[in-house]
Design a protein around this motif. Sequence first.
Motif, PDB file in Angstrom:
ATOM      1  N   HIS A 117       0.769  -1.228  -0.214  1.00 22.88           N
ATOM      2  CA  HIS A 117       0.016   0.126   0.097  1.00 22.88           C
ATOM      3  C   HIS A 117       1.029   1.298   0.137  1.00 22.88           C
ATOM      4  N   GLU A 118       1.819   1.387   1.021  1.00 22.74           N
ATOM      5  CA  GLU A 118       2.633   2.450   0.944  1.00 22.74           C
ATOM      6  C   GLU A 118       3.155   2.834  -0.198  1.00 22.74           C
ATOM      7  N   LEU A 119       3.857   1.977  -0.814  1.00 23.95           N
ATOM      8  CA  LEU A 119       4.807   2.016  -2.134  1.00 23.95           C
ATOM      9  C   LEU A 119       4.190   2.158  -3.571  1.00 23.95           C
ATOM     10  N   ASN A 120       2.939   1.152  -3.494  1.00 29.58           N
ATOM     11  CA  ASN A 120       2.383   1.437  -4.870  1.00 29.58           C
ATOM     12  C   ASN A 120       1.106   2.139  -4.703  1.00 29.58           C
ATOM     13  N   VAL A 121       0.244   2.130  -3.873  1.00 30.96           N
ATOM     14  CA  VAL A 121      -0.861   2.734  -3.877  1.00 30.96           C
ATOM     15  C   VAL A 121      -0.965   4.041  -3.446  1.00 30.96           C
ATOM     16  N   HIS A 122      -0.141   4.497  -2.466  1.00 31.58           N
ATOM     17  CA  HIS A 122       0.238   5.590  -1.830  1.00 31.58           C
ATOM     18  C   HIS A 122       1.317   6.587  -2.708  1.00 31.58           C
ATOM     19  N   LEU A 123       2.355   5.944  -2.347  1.00 32.94           N
ATOM     20  CA  LEU A 123       3.521   6.828  -2.890  1.00 32.94           C
ATOM     21  C   LEU A 123       3.599   6.841  -4.609  1.00 32.94           C
ATOM     22  N   LEU A 124       3.654   5.868  -5.056  1.00 33.07           N
ATOM     23  CA  LEU A 124       3.531   5.874  -6.672  1.00 33.07           C
ATOM     24  C   LEU A 124       2.551   6.447  -7.095  1.00 33.07           C
ATOM     25  N   ARG A 125       1.544   5.936  -6.908  1.00 35.51           N
ATOM     26  CA  ARG A 125       0.026   6.417  -7.647  1.00 35.51           C
ATOM     27  C   ARG A 125      -0.698   7.436  -7.124  1.00 35.51           C
ATOM     28  N   THR A 126      -0.045   8.135  -6.028  1.00 37.65           N
ATOM     29  CA  THR A 126      -0.556   9.574  -5.883  1.00 37.65           C
ATOM     30  C   THR A 126       0.667  10.677  -5.914  1.00 37.65           C
ATOM     31  N   GLN A 301      -8.232  10.609  -4.719  1.00 35.59           N
ATOM     32  CA  GLN A 301      -7.645   9.271  -4.744  1.00 35.59           C
ATOM     33  C   GLN A 301      -6.497   9.427  -3.402  1.00 35.59           C
ATOM     34  N   HIS A 302      -5.744  10.495  -3.394  1.00 34.77           N
ATOM     35  CA  HIS A 302      -4.723  10.612  -2.242  1.00 34.77           C
ATOM     36  C   HIS A 302      -5.580  10.807  -1.054  1.00 34.77           C
ATOM     37  N   SER A 303      -6.614  11.316  -0.926  1.00 33.84           N
ATOM     38  CA  SER A 303      -7.414  11.418   0.490  1.00 33.84           C
ATOM     39  C   SER A 303      -7.713  10.012   1.001  1.00 33.84           C
ATOM     40  N   ALA A 304      -8.226   9.168  -0.102  1.00 30.17           N
ATOM     41  CA  ALA A 304      -8.754   7.888   0.023  1.00 30.17           C
ATOM     42  C   ALA A 304      -7.873   6.802   0.714  1.00 30.17           C
ATOM     43  N   VAL A 305      -6.491   6.926   0.214  1.00 29.18           N
ATOM     44  CA  VAL A 305      -5.428   5.972   0.569  1.00 29.18           C
ATOM     45  C   VAL A 305      -4.568   6.645   1.601  1.00 29.18           C
ATOM     46  N   ASN A 306      -4.510   7.828   1.991  1.00 21.62           N
ATOM     47  CA  ASN A 306      -3.746   8.446   2.938  1.00 21.62           C
ATOM     48  C   ASN A 306      -4.346   8.790   4.142  1.00 21.62           C
ATOM     49  N   SER A 307      -5.627   9.333   4.214  1.00 23.35           N
ATOM     50  CA  SER A 307      -6.018   9.995   5.138  1.00 23.35           C
ATOM     51  C   SER A 307      -6.590   9.104   6.415  1.00 23.35           C
ATOM     52  N   GLY A 308      -6.806   7.705   5.973  1.00 23.06           N
ATOM     53  CA  GLY A 308      -7.104   6.689   7.123  1.00 23.06           C
ATOM     54  C   GLY A 308      -6.030   5.823   7.599  1.00 23.06           C
ATOM     55  N   GLN A 309      -4.790   6.233   7.368  1.00 22.16           N
ATOM     56  CA  GLN A 309      -3.789   5.228   7.612  1.00 22.16           C
ATOM     57  C   GLN A 309      -3.694   5.062   9.351  1.00 22.16           C
ATOM     58  N   PHE A 310      -3.741   6.366   9.902  1.00 18.59           N
ATOM     59  CA  PHE A 310      -3.601   6.106  11.261  1.00 18.59           C
ATOM     60  C   PHE A 310      -4.672   5.343  11.994  1.00 18.59           C
ATOM     61  N   ASP A 311      -5.914   5.835  11.374  1.00 17.67           N
ATOM     62  CA  ASP A 311      -6.895   5.192  11.797  1.00 17.67           C
ATOM     63  C   ASP A 311      -7.140   3.787  11.924  1.00 17.67           C
ATOM     64  N   TYR A 312      -6.483   3.128  10.945  1.00 19.80           N
ATOM     65  CA  TYR A 312      -6.222   1.753  10.798  1.00 19.80           C
ATOM     66  C   TYR A 312      -5.103   1.060  11.030  1.00 19.80           C
ATOM     67  N   PRO A 320       1.420  -4.304  10.734  1.00 19.93           N
ATOM     68  CA  PRO A 320       2.685  -4.320  11.159  1.00 19.93           C
ATOM     69  C   PRO A 320       3.795  -3.903  10.309  1.00 19.93           C
ATOM     70  N   VAL A 321       4.610  -2.911  10.258  1.00 18.22           N
ATOM     71  CA  VAL A 321       5.498  -2.269   9.219  1.00 18.22           C
ATOM     72  C   VAL A 321       6.578  -3.572   8.994  1.00 18.22           C
ATOM     73  N   SER A 322       6.707  -4.466   9.739  1.00 23.89           N
ATOM     74  CA  SER A 322       7.711  -5.638   9.385  1.00 23.89           C
ATOM     75  C   SER A 322       7.377  -6.726  10.582  1.00 23.89           C
ATOM     76  N   LEU A 323       8.025  -7.895  10.132  1.00 25.24           N
ATOM     77  CA  LEU A 323       7.818  -8.757  11.127  1.00 25.24           C
ATOM     78  C   LEU A 323       9.055  -9.748  11.126  1.00 25.24           C
ATOM     79  N   GLN A 324       9.496 -10.129  12.217  1.00 24.69           N
ATOM     80  CA  GLN A 324      10.853 -10.550  12.603  1.00 24.69           C
ATOM     81  C   GLN A 324      10.843 -12.181  12.601  1.00 24.69           C
TER      82      GLN A 324
END
Length: 425
Positions: A117-126, A301-312, A320-324
Amino acid sequence: MLIRRCSVIPKNFPVTDCMAFLHGQRSLKEELKNGNIYLCDYKLLDGVEANTINGKKQYLMAPLVLLHKTPDDKLMPVAIQLKQTPGEDNPIFFPTDSEYDWLMAKLFVRSADFNYHELNVHLLRTHLLAEVFAVSILRNVPMVHPLYKLLIPHTRYTLQINLMARKLLISKNGVFAQFTACGGEGMSTILRKTMESMTYSSLCIPDDIAERGLKDVPDYYYRDDGLKLWDIIHKFVHGILSYYYKSDADVEKDSELQKWILDIFVQGFLSNPTTGIPQGFTTVAALVKFVTMVIFTCSLQHSAVNSGQFDYGAWMPNTPVSLQLPPPTTKGTTSEATMLETLPDVNVTVQGMSVLHLLSMQSTDFVPLGQYPDEHFFEEIPCKLIKTFQGDLEKQSEVIKVRNENMDVPYTYMNPTLVENSVAI
């Protein structure tokens, strides 16, 4: 942004009727035929070398997730495979498995979804697309041009916010390189692979929803609000551009307009014809559609993929940003203890949540969609069209507010009064 209707189970995801427990009495084969099965395939993450954080190897999967639209109109996961290649060491998990086997499978899916989501949907596509549109308009279109007047408000702060992102988030020593599963090298790999797969139709919500077969997905408010707002923007853009371009010939002979779209095709989409991005405009209709996509991408589109990130994402196990620890290769080996050991370290979690909180904040001098503090148009008809556009947005905002009153979890991310006019945060 990944889910799509599934008519045939992929060969590398060998789920059968006897494996999948579906709600109701129908078989998997029947539900596939009825259009009630959906797939999320994170194949673009396959082969990405995971990061090392705090001296510990991290793990990023490329899962496949099968979902079922139940008779009571709920979309429920019914099968998860965490790696793309099937095998004895890559079990398919089901809700009927033990509590922690199923939780662990979902945990790896959510971590994969964060990175995708962060790299494709958010960063690249918006963010990066908005930058392409902004740079091309500044480079090719003079300030007196109607296209400049129409689009420049939707580029506000975009170059600055992307410059900050390059310095703090996606740089060699940025947050993504240090604290996410993909790391710096994985980030480059994901962006390259997603760039190769991006299409014009996937950027236009009516085409995208149709192509992914999502017309009947229940409670899909991104689709419901997005399609209505696309039509509102399209009506506005058509009115403005039709005022200046009386015929298709007017579009074809506008050299500055043609330079703008060609620059986008060459520099933004690397001259790749398979993207479907126009290399030039020959009709008013084609121009209107593309400009509608630009405004929609830079705002809704930016609002849809960005604004709710902290909510969820504020509940870390949900994103989880990573798993170890590696995923289980055998069922029945996962416990609460192993799940807790798999979750990221505290400093990793704090960094991830801090970024999500920052990105979800409204900018300090927020300008909502359709508001133009800096006047660019002075002719009577364009000014009237702007007022009509603002009125249409206000009506849609009220529709969304009324609907949300009856929802346990309101969907606010495409309410025009809460949507920034540009990619500004």
